[in-house]
Motif scaffolding. Structure first.
Motif, PDB file in Angstrom:
ATOM      1  N   PHE A 172       1.002  -1.375  -0.100  1.00 15.81           N
ATOM      2  CA  PHE A 172      -0.166  -0.060   0.066  1.00 15.81           C
ATOM      3  C   PHE A 172       0.707   1.395  -0.004  1.00 15.81           C
ATOM      4  CE2 PHE A 172      -2.393   3.182   2.101  1.00 15.81           C
ATOM      5  CZ  PHE A 172      -3.463   3.572   1.284  1.00 15.81           C
ATOM      6  N   VAL A 173       0.635   2.131  -1.210  1.00 18.13           N
ATOM      7  CA  VAL A 173       1.799   3.455  -1.176  1.00 18.13           C
ATOM      8  C   VAL A 173       1.036   4.505  -1.504  1.00 18.13           C
ATOM      9  CG1 VAL A 173       3.768   1.943  -1.831  1.00 18.13           C
ATOM     10  CG2 VAL A 173       2.094   2.185  -3.517  1.00 18.13           C
ATOM     11  N   VAL A 174       1.586   5.624  -1.094  1.00 13.63           N
ATOM     12  CA  VAL A 174       1.001   6.673  -1.490  1.00 13.63           C
ATOM     13  C   VAL A 174       2.170   7.882  -1.882  1.00 13.63           C
ATOM     14  CG1 VAL A 174      -0.927   6.470   0.370  1.00 13.63           C
ATOM     15  CG2 VAL A 174       1.198   7.655   0.927  1.00 13.63           C
ATOM     16  N   ALA A 197      -9.359   6.244  -3.968  1.00 16.00           N
ATOM     17  CA  ALA A 197      -8.613   4.962  -4.486  1.00 16.00           C
ATOM     18  C   ALA A 197      -8.255   4.979  -5.858  1.00 16.00           C
ATOM     19  CB  ALA A 197      -9.267   3.700  -4.011  1.00 16.00           C
ATOM     20  N   VAL A 198      -6.941   4.492  -6.414  1.00 18.07           N
ATOM     21  CA  VAL A 198      -6.949   4.309  -7.776  1.00 18.07           C
ATOM     22  C   VAL A 198      -6.861   2.965  -8.318  1.00 18.07           C
ATOM     23  CG1 VAL A 198      -5.111   4.844  -9.693  1.00 18.07           C
ATOM     24  CG2 VAL A 198      -5.235   6.493  -7.633  1.00 18.07           C
ATOM     25  N   GLN A 233      -0.839   7.545  -8.692  1.00 13.96           N
ATOM     26  CA  GLN A 233      -0.474   7.396  -7.140  1.00 13.96           C
ATOM     27  C   GLN A 233       0.632   8.284  -7.038  1.00 13.96           C
ATOM     28  OE1 GLN A 233      -2.155   3.105  -6.692  1.00 13.96           O
ATOM     29  NE2 GLN A 233      -0.691   3.624  -5.062  1.00 13.96           N
ATOM     30  N   ILE A 234       1.404   8.318  -7.777  1.00 20.58           N
ATOM     31  CA  ILE A 234       2.711   9.108  -7.739  1.00 20.58           C
ATOM     32  C   ILE A 234       2.410  10.689  -7.722  1.00 20.58           C
ATOM     33  CG2 ILE A 234       4.871   9.847  -8.933  1.00 20.58           C
ATOM     34  CD1 ILE A 234       5.350   6.964  -9.751  1.00 20.58           C
ATOM     35  N   VAL A 239      -4.817   6.689  -3.659  1.00 20.54           N
ATOM     36  CA  VAL A 239      -4.024   5.787  -2.932  1.00 20.54           C
ATOM     37  C   VAL A 239      -4.384   4.292  -3.365  1.00 20.54           C
ATOM     38  CG1 VAL A 239      -4.001   7.270  -0.971  1.00 20.54           C
ATOM     39  CG2 VAL A 239      -5.649   5.446  -1.185  1.00 20.54           C
ATOM     40  N   GLY A 240      -3.416   3.377  -3.173  1.00 22.52           N
ATOM     41  CA  GLY A 240      -3.853   2.095  -3.405  1.00 22.52           C
ATOM     42  C   GLY A 240      -2.721   1.150  -3.292  1.00 22.52           C
TER      43      GLY A 240
END
Length: 303
Positions: A172-174, A197-198, A233-234, A239-240
């Motif tokens: 899980f990354v943001v 969420a993406v 997300q970058i 997020v996702g």
């Protein structure tokens, strides 16, 4: 007969691509030829098949009925061709392999190199699918073999599967600038629900679309592929989860931050699945290679 397989192919292409121009490009024909063919069919049947709005074309209820039933005929005709070719030589003229987007398609290239050295007579068609789209590709005869189909196999005859591996390394990354980047961990679902969420859109056409890990009421940004998901997300648009093979380099470069969740996503099985009707030599070759541990590890590393 007013309705031919060629006309059904044209209707299918227009429906899939959304316009006469895009369909003509996919079929390597000029748009005017498609417009003329559809107009003649509409005149012969005395029904309108498409609603034209600018460059977009959408099926009328009558057109939808014709195409939905016609697709059964297209699949039957294509299957008949393949059966004849398999009976004549044992080798398929074409083998259609769909890869779930979680697996980089480049990982298949060494396998394809070995296949071409052993079996030069069969052409390979690669495509990518997402979530339920992998199973849908088999159910609707868009693929003969699927690699990485996630979750449980649908209740459909003519399909077999075996476990390829478990998706256990989803991170899980943001973005560092996202509000969750500074939130204390583990992040509870109540907080996660407040953020977009993406996700990659499921590619199912007939089977029910699937989702993974979305929370009720959560805003969603749907993107077309894994690279777009990582990019969104970058950019901090949402997020996702991302697989380790994709998230790892972005985390190391400081473009993404890994965060722990209070309710982490459970492992998900992914499968190799195939159509069982008259397995040809090419499909048999791939099924044999995909039983080897070293090949499985090469495909599933970092999932």
């Amino acid at each position: 007969m007013k309705i031919s397989l060629e006309l059904l192919h044209i209707l299918d292409a227009i429906d899939c691509h959304g316009s006469f121009t895009a369909a003509a490009s996919a079929l390597h024909r000029v748009p005017s030829a498609l417009s003329h063919a559809v107009a003649k069919l509409e005149s012969d049947l005395n029904v309108a098949l498409f609603i034209r709005e600018g460059r977009r074309a959408s099926l009328t209820p009558a057109g939808r009925t014709l195409l939905d039933e016609g697709r059964h005929l297209l699949r039957a005709a294509a299957e008949l061709e393949r059966r004849v070719q398999r009976i004549a030589t044992g080798w398929e003229a074409e083998l259609r392999i769909a890869v779930d987007m979680i697996i980089p398609v480049e990982r298949l290239f060494p396998l394809l190199e070995r296949f071409y050295a052993d079996c030069p007579v069969t052409q390979i068609r690669l495509s990518t699918e997402v979530l339920g789209g992998s199973w849908d590709a088999l159910a609707t005869d868009r693929a003969d073999l699927v690699i990485g189909a996630p979750g449980d196999m649908p209740a459909r005859s003519g399909i077999n599967s075996r476990l390829l591996g478990m998706r256990t390394q989803q991170l899980f990354v943001v973005a560092p600038t996202h509000p969750l980047a500074s939130h204390p961990t583990p992040i509870p679902s109540s907080e996660l629900r407040r953020h977009r969420a993406v996700v990659i859109a499921d590619t199912s056409r007939e089977l029910a679309a699937r989702t993974i890990g979305l929370l009720e009421g959560q805003d969603i940004l749907r993107v077309p592929n894994m690279a777009a998901k990582a990019g969104a997300q970058i950019a901090g648009l949402g997020v996702g989860h991302l697989p380790v093979w994709l998230a790892g380099p972005e985390i190391a470069a400081g473009r993404l931050v890994e965060k722990a969740l209070a309710d982490p996503r459970p492992p998900m099985p992914c499968h190799i699945a195939w159509r069982t009707r008259q397995i040809g030599k090419a499909l048999g070759w791939f099924l044999g290679e995909l039983e080897k541990n070293e090949q499985i590890e090469a495909l599933t590393a970092g999932l």
